[in-house]
Write a protein that holds these residues in place. Structure first.
Motif, PDB file in Angstrom:
ATOM      1  N   ARG A 241      61.750  28.858  21.763  1.00 53.56           N
ATOM      2  CA  ARG A 241      60.969  28.155  22.621  1.00 53.56           C
ATOM      3  C   ARG A 241      61.163  26.582  22.502  1.00 53.56           C
ATOM      4  O   ARG A 241      61.372  26.172  21.498  1.00 53.56           O
ATOM      5  CB  ARG A 241      59.485  28.478  22.746  1.00 53.56           C
ATOM      6  N   VAL A 242      60.679  25.592  23.572  1.00 53.78           N
ATOM      7  CA  VAL A 242      61.043  24.419  23.525  1.00 53.78           C
ATOM      8  C   VAL A 242      59.781  23.659  23.896  1.00 53.78           C
ATOM      9  O   VAL A 242      59.305  23.915  25.041  1.00 53.78           O
ATOM     10  CB  VAL A 242      62.255  23.703  24.206  1.00 53.78           C
ATOM     11  N   LEU A 243      59.533  22.708  23.260  1.00 59.62           N
ATOM     12  CA  LEU A 243      58.240  21.857  23.745  1.00 59.62           C
ATOM     13  C   LEU A 243      58.873  20.729  24.655  1.00 59.62           C
ATOM     14  O   LEU A 243      60.000  19.983  24.174  1.00 59.62           O
ATOM     15  CB  LEU A 243      57.698  21.539  22.556  1.00 59.62           C
ATOM     16  N   LEU A 244      58.097  20.128  25.604  1.00 57.99           N
ATOM     17  CA  LEU A 244      58.505  18.919  26.531  1.00 57.99           C
ATOM     18  C   LEU A 244      57.316  17.927  25.990  1.00 57.99           C
ATOM     19  O   LEU A 244      56.195  18.420  26.410  1.00 57.99           O
ATOM     20  CB  LEU A 244      58.759  19.126  27.838  1.00 57.99           C
ATOM     21  N   LEU A 245      57.607  16.907  25.448  1.00 57.25           N
ATOM     22  CA  LEU A 245      56.521  15.793  25.116  1.00 57.25           C
ATOM     23  C   LEU A 245      56.646  14.679  25.884  1.00 57.25           C
ATOM     24  O   LEU A 245      57.749  14.295  26.176  1.00 57.25           O
ATOM     25  CB  LEU A 245      56.613  15.648  23.655  1.00 57.25           C
ATOM     26  N   LYS A 246      55.716  14.114  26.452  1.00 59.38           N
ATOM     27  CA  LYS A 246      55.603  12.748  26.869  1.00 59.38           C
ATOM     28  C   LYS A 246      54.782  11.667  26.398  1.00 59.38           C
ATOM     29  O   LYS A 246      53.520  12.148  26.020  1.00 59.38           O
ATOM     30  CB  LYS A 246      55.400  12.813  28.473  1.00 59.38           C
TER      31      LYS A 246
ATOM     32  N   ASN B 114      60.306  28.461  27.872  1.00 58.15           N
ATOM     33  CA  ASN B 114      60.551  29.845  27.027  1.00 58.15           C
ATOM     34  C   ASN B 114      61.930  30.279  27.227  1.00 58.15           C
ATOM     35  O   ASN B 114      62.718  29.836  27.844  1.00 58.15           O
ATOM     36  CB  ASN B 114      59.570  30.956  27.712  1.00 58.15           C
ATOM     37  N   SER B 115      62.296  31.475  26.473  1.00 59.11           N
ATOM     38  CA  SER B 115      63.625  32.060  26.453  1.00 59.11           C
ATOM     39  C   SER B 115      63.901  32.313  27.894  1.00 59.11           C
ATOM     40  O   SER B 115      63.097  33.061  28.620  1.00 59.11           O
ATOM     41  CB  SER B 115      63.605  33.239  25.731  1.00 59.11           C
ATOM     42  N   GLY B 116      65.273  32.024  28.397  1.00 60.43           N
ATOM     43  CA  GLY B 116      65.663  32.650  29.692  1.00 60.43           C
ATOM     44  C   GLY B 116      65.335  31.566  30.814  1.00 60.43           C
ATOM     45  O   GLY B 116      65.868  31.794  31.791  1.00 60.43           O
TER      46      GLY B 116
END
Length: 206
Positions: free
Chosen positions: A37-42, A55-57
């Motif tokens: 999983r990856v977080l997007l931060l601003k 998420n995956s996929g």
């Protein structure tokens, strides 16, 4: 070569907390989460806020399809993740083999742009949700914790719980938590939400 075989040639592994790209950088590649999983931060008003969880996929970084685009967020691995990193030219090649893949790219781009717009506009309606969110936080605490003055909750788990409770995007939950933090009703760091005083939180919602 099959599309899946071609994709596997471009897999990179990112360990937990590794930065995949940073806000403000030139967008040169598109990414697909194979595992993890990856977080997007601003960064807003000097503070990095979560604006999305990939998420995956799922696909992210679609702005690379637009010439000379700049990243509008930072992407960080939430856990050890295998990420497919694609040059836009490869994406065009893939589209000739798999139209569904290309459609997912464009859907992701549209979703991300709409999400950013919503993120900026939602402050107008967040006040109506604050009290409901507080009541659910208290419910979450009562289920999972012995009531003490200081209660530390994993931020991702809390965001996912509240998002499911209200059927609202996780980035909107993040905004709500940050509003409560600004009012000193709870404290937020990179990984945890700390309830400073449960009675104070209850008092605010009543």
């Amino acid at each position: 070569m099959e599309a899946n075989e071609l994709l596997n040639k471009f897999v990179s592994t990112f360990s937990k907390d590794s930065i995949i790209f940073r806000e403000g950088e030139l967008a040169t590649h598109i990414y697909f989460v194979k595992t993890g999983r990856v977080l997007l931060l601003k960064r807003i008003n000097g503070t990095e806020r979560i604006v999305g969880i990939i998420n995956s996929g799922e696909i992210f970084g679609e702005l690379a399809l637009l010439d000379n685009s700049i990243r509008i967020s930072t992407a960080k691995a939430l856990e050890d993740s295998d990420i497919i990193k694609l040059d836009p030219k490869i994406v065009i090649e893939l589209s000739s083999h798999n139209s569904e893949f290309m459609m997912n790219i464009f859907k992701g781009l549209a979703k991300r742009l709409v999400s950013l717009s919503d993120f900026l506009m939602d402050n107008l309606e967040l006040g109506d949700l604050e009290f409901k969110v507080i009541s659910r936080i208290v419910q979450y605490v009562q289920i999972k914790f012995t009531i003490e003055k200081y209660i530390v909750i994993n931020m991702i788990e809390l965001i996912e719980f509240l998002s499911g409770q209200f059927s609202i995007p996780e980035e909107k939950v993040s905004l709500l938590l940050n509003r409560l933090s600004q009012k000193n009703l709870l404290s937020i760091d990179n990984e945890n939400v700390t309830i400073l005083d449960l009675k104070l939180l209850l008092g605010y919602s009543n």
